[in-house]
Design a protein around this motif. Structure first.
Motif, PDB file in Angstrom:
ATOM      1  N   GLU A  61      -9.430   9.274   2.734  1.00 22.17           N
ATOM      2  CA  GLU A  61     -10.687   8.228   2.253  1.00 22.17           C
ATOM      3  C   GLU A  61     -10.709   8.381   0.730  1.00 22.17           C
ATOM      4  O   GLU A  61     -10.756   7.227   0.008  1.00 22.17           O
ATOM      5  CB  GLU A  61     -11.938   8.633   2.819  1.00 22.17           C
ATOM      6  N   THR A  62     -10.179   9.205   0.002  1.00 23.36           N
ATOM      7  CA  THR A  62     -10.388   9.313  -1.440  1.00 23.36           C
ATOM      8  C   THR A  62      -9.220   8.640  -2.110  1.00 23.36           C
ATOM      9  O   THR A  62      -9.462   8.053  -3.148  1.00 23.36           O
ATOM     10  CB  THR A  62     -10.372  10.844  -2.086  1.00 23.36           C
ATOM     11  N   ILE A  63      -8.176   8.424  -1.403  1.00 20.82           N
ATOM     12  CA  ILE A  63      -7.152   7.587  -2.152  1.00 20.82           C
ATOM     13  C   ILE A  63      -7.581   6.152  -2.393  1.00 20.82           C
ATOM     14  O   ILE A  63      -7.027   5.456  -3.332  1.00 20.82           O
ATOM     15  CB  ILE A  63      -5.969   7.581  -1.489  1.00 20.82           C
ATOM     16  N   PHE A  64      -8.507   5.757  -1.860  1.00 16.52           N
ATOM     17  CA  PHE A  64      -9.189   4.432  -2.000  1.00 16.52           C
ATOM     18  C   PHE A  64     -10.110   4.209  -3.133  1.00 16.52           C
ATOM     19  O   PHE A  64     -10.518   3.250  -3.565  1.00 16.52           O
ATOM     20  CB  PHE A  64      -9.650   3.697  -0.779  1.00 16.52           C
ATOM     21  N   GLU A  65     -10.314   5.432  -3.821  1.00 17.99           N
ATOM     22  CA  GLU A  65     -11.359   5.301  -4.979  1.00 17.99           C
ATOM     23  C   GLU A  65     -10.611   5.256  -6.327  1.00 17.99           C
ATOM     24  O   GLU A  65      -9.327   5.771  -6.213  1.00 17.99           O
ATOM     25  CB  GLU A  65     -11.901   6.854  -4.924  1.00 17.99           C
ATOM     26  N   ALA A  66     -10.911   4.746  -7.041  1.00 14.74           N
ATOM     27  CA  ALA A  66     -10.484   4.455  -8.454  1.00 14.74           C
ATOM     28  C   ALA A  66     -10.071   5.717  -9.059  1.00 14.74           C
ATOM     29  O   ALA A  66     -10.666   6.677  -9.082  1.00 14.74           O
ATOM     30  CB  ALA A  66     -11.148   3.551  -9.499  1.00 14.74           C
ATOM     31  N   PHE A  67      -8.728   5.913  -9.340  1.00 13.21           N
ATOM     32  CA  PHE A  67      -8.159   6.917 -10.332  1.00 13.21           C
ATOM     33  C   PHE A  67      -7.790   8.129  -9.649  1.00 13.21           C
ATOM     34  O   PHE A  67      -7.664   9.051 -10.032  1.00 13.21           O
ATOM     35  CB  PHE A  67      -8.876   7.399 -11.632  1.00 13.21           C
ATOM     36  N   GLN A  68      -7.747   7.908  -8.085  1.00  8.90           N
ATOM     37  CA  GLN A  68      -7.556   9.069  -7.211  1.00  8.90           C
ATOM     38  C   GLN A  68      -5.961   9.115  -7.128  1.00  8.90           C
ATOM     39  O   GLN A  68      -5.398   8.058  -6.483  1.00  8.90           O
ATOM     40  CB  GLN A  68      -8.388   8.963  -5.942  1.00  8.90           C
ATOM     41  N   GLN A  69      -5.574  10.234  -7.401  1.00 10.60           N
ATOM     42  CA  GLN A  69      -3.968  10.454  -7.227  1.00 10.60           C
ATOM     43  C   GLN A  69      -3.966  12.011  -6.401  1.00 10.60           C
ATOM     44  O   GLN A  69      -5.175  12.726  -6.418  1.00 10.60           O
ATOM     45  CB  GLN A  69      -3.276  10.502  -8.221  1.00 10.60           C
ATOM     46  N   LEU A  99      -4.907   1.139  -4.941  1.00  5.94           N
ATOM     47  CA  LEU A  99      -5.548   1.027  -3.555  1.00  5.94           C
ATOM     48  C   LEU A  99      -6.982   0.478  -3.769  1.00  5.94           C
ATOM     49  O   LEU A  99      -7.736   0.011  -2.873  1.00  5.94           O
ATOM     50  CB  LEU A  99      -5.531   2.285  -2.897  1.00  5.94           C
ATOM     51  N   ALA A 100      -7.704   1.072  -4.892  1.00  5.12           N
ATOM     52  CA  ALA A 100      -9.130   0.546  -5.122  1.00  5.12           C
ATOM     53  C   ALA A 100      -9.150  -0.920  -5.233  1.00  5.12           C
ATOM     54  O   ALA A 100      -9.701  -1.444  -4.352  1.00  5.12           O
ATOM     55  CB  ALA A 100      -9.720   1.197  -6.317  1.00  5.12           C
ATOM     56  N   THR A 147      -6.983  -0.159   5.982  1.00  5.75           N
ATOM     57  CA  THR A 147      -7.093   1.178   6.939  1.00  5.75           C
ATOM     58  C   THR A 147      -5.798   1.881   6.553  1.00  5.75           C
ATOM     59  O   THR A 147      -4.698   1.416   6.401  1.00  5.75           O
ATOM     60  CB  THR A 147      -7.370   0.885   8.370  1.00  5.75           C
ATOM     61  N   VAL A 148      -5.719   3.104   6.871  1.00  2.78           N
ATOM     62  CA  VAL A 148      -4.423   4.093   6.814  1.00  2.78           C
ATOM     63  C   VAL A 148      -4.438   4.906   7.975  1.00  2.78           C
ATOM     64  O   VAL A 148      -5.474   5.447   8.403  1.00  2.78           O
ATOM     65  CB  VAL A 148      -4.555   4.554   5.292  1.00  2.78           C
ATOM     66  N   SER A 149      -3.410   5.180   8.395  1.00  3.77           N
ATOM     67  CA  SER A 149      -3.124   6.367   9.232  1.00  3.77           C
ATOM     68  C   SER A 149      -1.980   7.123   8.663  1.00  3.77           C
ATOM     69  O   SER A 149      -0.712   6.478   8.308  1.00  3.77           O
ATOM     70  CB  SER A 149      -2.866   5.966  10.592  1.00  3.77           C
ATOM     71  N   SER A 150      -1.887   8.579   8.660  1.00  4.72           N
ATOM     72  CA  SER A 150      -0.570   9.184   8.215  1.00  4.72           C
ATOM     73  C   SER A 150      -0.503  10.385   8.736  1.00  4.72           C
ATOM     74  O   SER A 150      -1.348  11.051   9.001  1.00  4.72           O
ATOM     75  CB  SER A 150      -0.921   9.201   6.708  1.00  4.72           C
ATOM     76  N   GLU A 151       0.650  10.757   8.662  1.00  2.00           N
ATOM     77  CA  GLU A 151       0.932  12.228   8.864  1.00  2.00           C
ATOM     78  C   GLU A 151       1.986  13.127   7.815  1.00  2.00           C
ATOM     79  O   GLU A 151       3.009  12.479   7.517  1.00  2.00           O
ATOM     80  CB  GLU A 151       1.592  12.420  10.389  1.00  2.00           C
TER      81      GLU A 151
END
Ligand code: ADP
Length: 187
Positions: free
Chosen positions: A119-127, A143-144, A158-162
């Motif tokens: 979820e945090t990857i959709f926040e601004a400046f999150q890498q 992503l934001a 939305t995202v799903s990932s492994e």
């Protein structure tokens, strides 16, 4: 630098409610092909395949072409950035009866993303961390902006990932605000 400035301008426009939609009839097949053609140079000479999986027949979508394209470019760009080898696939799924596009999936066979970061990857400046920015570049705003553009159009991102297998970012179109309204007159 220019990318960062453009991203910040987009975000401030969205936040001030000044980002407007320009709705027209859009062929998703054409949009996907154009995007992949535009990005094909990025995989040249690498062990990555960039593919489109489109249904035989699909209806046009009433949407903001430039904004939807910017979202797809961002998702494919990220997929390529975080995939060393394998495949990046853009898939469009339609309703079997109406042939209305329901979702666009961008799937990669790259690094994947840890669950607690999804979820945090959709926040601004999150890498992932500062070393990610050094290794892969980017502003951490893509992503934001993509999620805000999707919200504006009434879509869901939305995202799903492994980790170690890859990621799928999905634009869920089916409940889009722009889906049933005819395009406005040009005058
Ligand atoms: P940027 O790509 O400019 O860093 P984004 O907002 O587009 O910014 O992405 C934020 C972060 O989400 C990236 O830095 C990366 O850590 C992670 N990420 C995004 N897409 C992918 C992907 N396809 N595979 C792995 N990680 C990803």
């Amino acid at each position: 630098m220019l990318e960062l400035i453009n991203d910040i301008l987009d975000l401030s426009k969205i936040e001030s409610g000044k980002m407007e939609l320009n709705i027209t009839m859009v062929s998703l097949g054409k949009l996907v092909h154009e995007t992949l053609e535009q990005m094909a140079g990025q995989v040249y000479g690498q062990e990555i395949e960039l593919l489109a999986q489109l249904p035989d027949k699909m209806m046009d979508l009433h949407t903001d072409e430039a904004k939807l394209k910017q979202v797809v470019i961002n998702l494919v760009g990220n997929a390529l950035k975080f995939t060393e080898k394998g495949k990046v696939t853009v898939t469009v799924q339609v309703d079997q009866e109406s042939r209305q596009p329901e979702r666009i999936d961008v799937t990669d066979t790259g690094t994947g993303i840890q669950e607690e970061r999804l979820e945090t990857i959709f926040e601004a400046f999150q890498q992932v961390d500062s070393s990610t920015a050094r290794k892969y570049g980017g502003t951490g705003l893509g992503l934001a902006i993509s999620r805000s553009f999707c919200d504006l159009m009434g879509y869901e991102l939305t995202v799903s990932s492994e980790v170690g297998t890859g990621s799928t970012f999905s634009i869920i179109l089916s409940n889009g605000k722009t889906g049933d309204t005819p395009p406005p007159d040009s005058n």
